[in-house]
Motif scaffolding. Structure first.
Motif, PDB file in Angstrom:
ATOM      1  N   ARG A 110       0.850  -1.182   0.000  1.00 42.01           N
ATOM      2  CA  ARG A 110       0.000   0.000   0.000  1.00 42.01           C
ATOM      3  C   ARG A 110       0.888   1.236   0.000  1.00 42.01           C
ATOM      4  O   ARG A 110       1.798   1.337   0.833  1.00 42.01           O
ATOM      5  CB  ARG A 110      -0.892   0.033   1.240  1.00 42.01           C
ATOM      6  CG  ARG A 110      -2.212  -0.708   1.080  1.00 42.01           C
ATOM      7  CD  ARG A 110      -2.058  -2.186   1.118  1.00 42.01           C
ATOM      8  NE  ARG A 110      -3.349  -2.877   1.188  1.00 42.01           N
ATOM      9  CZ  ARG A 110      -3.495  -4.182   1.159  1.00 42.01           C
ATOM     10  NH1 ARG A 110      -2.438  -4.967   1.061  1.00 42.01           N
ATOM     11  NH2 ARG A 110      -4.693  -4.714   1.233  1.00 42.01           N
ATOM     12  N   THR A 188      -1.741  -1.184  -3.908  1.00 46.01           N
ATOM     13  CA  THR A 188      -2.995  -0.434  -3.893  1.00 46.01           C
ATOM     14  C   THR A 188      -2.686   1.010  -3.548  1.00 46.01           C
ATOM     15  O   THR A 188      -1.988   1.281  -2.563  1.00 46.01           O
ATOM     16  CB  THR A 188      -3.981  -1.030  -2.878  1.00 46.01           C
ATOM     17  OG1 THR A 188      -4.221  -2.401  -3.205  1.00 46.01           O
ATOM     18  CG2 THR A 188      -5.296  -0.278  -2.894  1.00 46.01           C
ATOM     19  N   HIS A 205      -3.234  -0.755  -8.418  1.00 49.36           N
ATOM     20  CA  HIS A 205      -4.688  -0.697  -8.358  1.00 49.36           C
ATOM     21  C   HIS A 205      -5.099   0.646  -7.752  1.00 49.36           C
ATOM     22  O   HIS A 205      -4.917   0.882  -6.557  1.00 49.36           O
ATOM     23  CB  HIS A 205      -5.236  -1.849  -7.527  1.00 49.36           C
ATOM     24  CG  HIS A 205      -4.731  -3.198  -7.975  1.00 49.36           C
ATOM     25  ND1 HIS A 205      -5.145  -3.800  -9.149  1.00 49.36           N
ATOM     26  CD2 HIS A 205      -3.823  -4.045  -7.419  1.00 49.36           C
ATOM     27  CE1 HIS A 205      -4.538  -4.956  -9.296  1.00 49.36           C
ATOM     28  NE2 HIS A 205      -3.719  -5.130  -8.260  1.00 49.36           N
ATOM     29  N   PRO A 207      -8.231   3.884  -7.554  1.00 53.76           N
ATOM     30  CA  PRO A 207      -9.693   3.966  -7.550  1.00 53.76           C
ATOM     31  C   PRO A 207     -10.247   4.013  -8.967  1.00 53.76           C
ATOM     32  O   PRO A 207      -9.591   4.514  -9.889  1.00 53.76           O
ATOM     33  CB  PRO A 207      -9.969   5.277  -6.805  1.00 53.76           C
ATOM     34  CG  PRO A 207      -8.746   5.520  -5.992  1.00 53.76           C
ATOM     35  CD  PRO A 207      -7.613   4.967  -6.790  1.00 53.76           C
ATOM     36  N   ARG A 227     -15.352   1.925  -5.347  1.00 53.82           N
ATOM     37  CA  ARG A 227     -14.462   2.875  -4.663  1.00 53.82           C
ATOM     38  C   ARG A 227     -14.387   2.576  -3.165  1.00 53.82           C
ATOM     39  O   ARG A 227     -13.324   2.689  -2.554  1.00 53.82           O
ATOM     40  CB  ARG A 227     -14.949   4.304  -4.899  1.00 53.82           C
ATOM     41  CG  ARG A 227     -14.023   5.363  -4.282  1.00 53.82           C
ATOM     42  CD  ARG A 227     -14.487   6.764  -4.637  1.00 53.82           C
ATOM     43  NE  ARG A 227     -13.606   7.752  -4.032  1.00 53.82           N
ATOM     44  CZ  ARG A 227     -12.465   8.160  -4.563  1.00 53.82           C
ATOM     45  NH1 ARG A 227     -12.062   7.665  -5.720  1.00 53.82           N
ATOM     46  NH2 ARG A 227     -11.732   9.072  -3.953  1.00 53.82           N
ATOM     47  N   GLN A 229     -14.752  -0.365  -1.739  1.00 58.35           N
ATOM     48  CA  GLN A 229     -13.937  -1.559  -1.547  1.00 58.35           C
ATOM     49  C   GLN A 229     -12.450  -1.240  -1.700  1.00 58.35           C
ATOM     50  O   GLN A 229     -11.615  -1.738  -0.941  1.00 58.35           O
ATOM     51  CB  GLN A 229     -14.363  -2.628  -2.550  1.00 58.35           C
ATOM     52  CG  GLN A 229     -15.763  -3.186  -2.319  1.00 58.35           C
ATOM     53  CD  GLN A 229     -16.170  -4.185  -3.371  1.00 58.35           C
ATOM     54  OE1 GLN A 229     -15.447  -4.417  -4.343  1.00 58.35           O
ATOM     55  NE2 GLN A 229     -17.348  -4.783  -3.201  1.00 58.35           N
ATOM     56  N   GLN A 230     -12.120  -0.402  -2.690  1.00 59.32           N
ATOM     57  CA  GLN A 230     -10.721  -0.034  -2.888  1.00 59.32           C
ATOM     58  C   GLN A 230     -10.202   0.784  -1.708  1.00 59.32           C
ATOM     59  O   GLN A 230      -9.061   0.602  -1.275  1.00 59.32           O
ATOM     60  CB  GLN A 230     -10.578   0.757  -4.197  1.00 59.32           C
ATOM     61  CG  GLN A 230      -9.177   0.787  -4.776  1.00 59.32           C
ATOM     62  CD  GLN A 230      -8.373   1.963  -4.253  1.00 59.32           C
ATOM     63  OE1 GLN A 230      -8.903   2.860  -3.606  1.00 59.32           O
ATOM     64  NE2 GLN A 230      -7.079   1.956  -4.546  1.00 59.32           N
ATOM     65  N   ARG A 233      -9.293  -1.462   1.223  1.00 62.48           N
ATOM     66  CA  ARG A 233      -8.007  -2.136   1.093  1.00 62.48           C
ATOM     67  C   ARG A 233      -6.838  -1.181   1.324  1.00 62.48           C
ATOM     68  O   ARG A 233      -5.756  -1.610   1.710  1.00 62.48           O
ATOM     69  CB  ARG A 233      -7.880  -2.778  -0.298  1.00 62.48           C
ATOM     70  CG  ARG A 233      -8.873  -3.884  -0.572  1.00 62.48           C
ATOM     71  CD  ARG A 233      -8.438  -4.723  -1.761  1.00 62.48           C
ATOM     72  NE  ARG A 233      -8.209  -3.917  -2.943  1.00 62.48           N
ATOM     73  CZ  ARG A 233      -9.145  -3.637  -3.849  1.00 62.48           C
ATOM     74  NH1 ARG A 233     -10.377  -4.090  -3.688  1.00 62.48           N
ATOM     75  NH2 ARG A 233      -8.843  -2.903  -4.909  1.00 62.48           N
ATOM     76  N   ARG A 234      -7.052   0.107   1.084  1.00 58.84           N
ATOM     77  CA  ARG A 234      -5.963   1.081   1.151  1.00 58.84           C
ATOM     78  C   ARG A 234      -5.884   1.814   2.480  1.00 58.84           C
ATOM     79  O   ARG A 234      -4.876   2.460   2.787  1.00 58.84           O
ATOM     80  CB  ARG A 234      -6.146   2.099   0.012  1.00 58.84           C
ATOM     81  CG  ARG A 234      -4.932   2.948  -0.286  1.00 58.84           C
ATOM     82  CD  ARG A 234      -5.272   4.034  -1.269  1.00 58.84           C
ATOM     83  NE  ARG A 234      -6.310   4.912  -0.756  1.00 58.84           N
ATOM     84  CZ  ARG A 234      -6.073   5.945   0.050  1.00 58.84           C
ATOM     85  NH1 ARG A 234      -4.852   6.222   0.448  1.00 58.84           N
ATOM     86  NH2 ARG A 234      -7.067   6.697   0.481  1.00 58.84           N
TER      87      ARG A 234
END
Length: 278
Positions: A110, A188, A205, A207, A227, A229-230, A233-234
């Motif tokens: 990340r 991410t 990855h 947004p 967005r 979900q992304q 993860r970030r």
């Protein structure tokens, strides 16, 4: 850090004398602050940003003694690197080390940039506008943080003026070449790295692109879900940056700008020691 500090101190003494020492080891005047006290004084200043004069009063020494101790210990802390979870003897010092570690362990990285406000130079001084960030209209210095999925700091660096874009900062560290050398490493990122996401779509990855205002309702709902979900993860790298900002020195930096990179790396390395135990 005691051995590197002792070697640097003895080397400086020999350079000043111009010849090897002639008296036995331990002879001559002793330090007013032993090595452990120097480390403690440096940690207190990094954590709470206390004035050097206040610590000098507590230790009963001159302010210059505290300042000298900080200038000796801070580079040693910055050069330690970053702790690796489950591997006490391994330290990550460069961006290449992080990519090699991610390849071996199969972890997803990340990335995120963080800014720290610094004092603005006086009028007609150099760099008065060079560090102005367009987002907050403040003089800032930017650094990039890399963490794993649990928010543990793996690397911090790419220290650049605040006006430089996040993506440009990591490009100057050679991240494009590393992505080509390690095709299995995924990362991410936020919207500030859209260019890298386009160039390395299978690895970076970002947004999803925002739909138009007149887009159908189902398309907007799908965008918001993707967005969210992304962002989930970030968010761990945001937590990593927040742990760095718990140290008062990185909340608003009042020191000289040429020492900011050392200060940030020293604090991030200390934070990584704690987060690696999670």
């Amino acid at each position: 850090m005691a051995d590197p500090w002792t070697a640097a101190h003895q080397g400086a003494l020999q350079q000043r004398r111009g010849h090897p020492r002639q008296r036995a080891a331990g002879a001559g005047p002793h330090h007013q602050l032993v090595f452990c006290d120097r480390v403690l004084a440096t940690l207190v200043i990094l954590r709470f940003q206390l004035p050097h004069h206040a610590l000098a009063v507590l230790y009963g020494v001159d302010r210059a003694t505290i300042t000298r101790a900080v200038h000796q210990i801070r580079p040693l802390l910055a050069a330690r690197g970053f702790a690796v979870p489950g591997m006490p003897g391994l330290r990550l010092r460069t961006l290449a080390d992080v990519f090699a570690y991610a390849t071996c362990q199969g972890i997803e990285l990340r990335l995120d940039g963080t800014e720290t406000q610094v004092r603005r130079p006086r009028a007609h001084r150099a760099d008065r506008r060079a560090f102005v960030s367009g987002k907050r209209k403040q003089n800032t210095i930017k650094a990039t943080t890399i963490s794993d999925g649990q928010g543990r700091t793996l690397w911090a660096g790419a220290v650049r003026p605040g006006r430089m874009h996040d993506q440009t900062a990591v490009k100057t560290e050679g991240i494009q070449d590393l992505l080509r050398q390690h095709p299995t490493v995924n990362a991410t990122v936020d919207a500030g790295y859209q260019g890298l996401a386009k160039a390395f779509g299978g690895q970076i990855h970002a947004p999803p692109p925002k739909p138009r205002k007149d887009a159908p309702a189902d398309q907007i709902a799908a965008y918001q879900q993707a967005r969210k979900q992304q962002s989930s993860r970030r968010i761990c790298v945001e937590h990593a940056n927040a742990e760095h900002k718990q140290w008062r020195t990185l909340q608003r930096y009042n020191g000289r700008r040429e020492y900011y990179a050392e200060t940030h790396l020293a604090i991030a390395g200390l934070v990584s020691d704690r987060t690696a135990c999670r």
